[in-house]
Design a protein around this motif. Structure first.
Motif: not given
Length: 235
Positions: A92-100, A15-29
């Motif tokens: 189980a629910n909102e985390f799906e949106e972190a795909k972005k 799963l390609p990702m920048d870890m800082d972008v991913f964690t920062g984004g989903y932590f905010k969610m």
């Protein structure tokens, strides 16, 4: 074939990702979900990272899930355990949106399918910092399904983390294989290449390379998914 199983890392590998972008984004969610219970973004993120460190230090005496929540409760008090269902619901629910916050590389799923077609076993040796439901979601973001892997590690089912060699000893035990029977594929020099200490063959996927110590990666077979498949054919 000199190997029997290929073990893949997930984040930054399949799963390609920048870890800082991913964690920062989903932590905010997650903080938005938890705000009505009195959680504030910065303090919650600090507590999550502290709990993550507790999982990384885990010595197998308990599951990573228990190590995390014990540490999280030490910050917020035992009452926080009543909120565990809130966090579970988020994954189980909102985390799906972190795909972005992630990328997508079709070659990842294609490589896994071709490797399986060669008769090799495949497992997902992802650092077990997430619940099972979140791990299954991230697997699907790659274009694969959870049941395409013989097993995968989550914070509920193991008591070690990378880069602890005991993590790799445990996944080898679950596979019923010796180190020399397996290839570990990952993007993090410090977390994934340590598998070589147990006699495992390793391949460093460089698409989303993490090399915090600035190690000379020429000592490892490395490259993209195309080079990975060529390497496997050479074994």
């Amino acid at each position: 074939m000199a190997i029997k199983m290929v073990m893949f890392d997930l984040d930054g590998t399949l799963l390609p990702m920048d870890m800082d972008v991913f964690t920062g984004g989903y932590f905010k969610m997650l903080a938005e979900k938890a705000a009505p219970r009195g959680y504030e973004l910065h303090s919650m993120v600090k507590a999550i990272w502290h709990g993550t460190a507790a999982m990384v230090r885990n010595d197998g005496s308990c599951k990573n899930e228990d190590a995390f929540w014990k540490d999280f409760a030490a910050t917020y008090g035992e009452k926080v355990l009543n909120d565990k269902e809130l966090f579970d619901d988020f994954y189980a629910n909102e985390f799906e949106e972190a795909k972005k916050f992630c990328g997508y590389n079709p070659k990842a799923a294609e490589a896994v399918h071709r490797i399986k077609d060669q008769g090799l076993r495949v497992a997902l040796a992802t650092n077990p910092l997430f619940p099972q439901v979140a791990t299954e979601t991230r697997i699907r973001w790659t274009g694969l399904e959870p049941d395409e892997f013989e097993f995968f590690t989550t914070y509920e089912n193991i008591g070690w983390c990378k880069p602890n060699p005991d993590y790799y000893r445990e996944v080898l035990r679950r596979a019923g294989l010796k180190g020399e029977d397996c290839l570990m594929v990952g993007n993090d020099v410090g977390e994934d290449m340590v598998a070589a200490e147990l006699g495992m063959k390793v391949f460093l996927l460089t698409d989303c390379l993490i090399n915090k110590s600035g190690e000379d990666i020429s000592r490892y077979p490395h490259g993209s998914f195309d080079e990975l498949e060529d390497y496997i054919k050479s074994l």
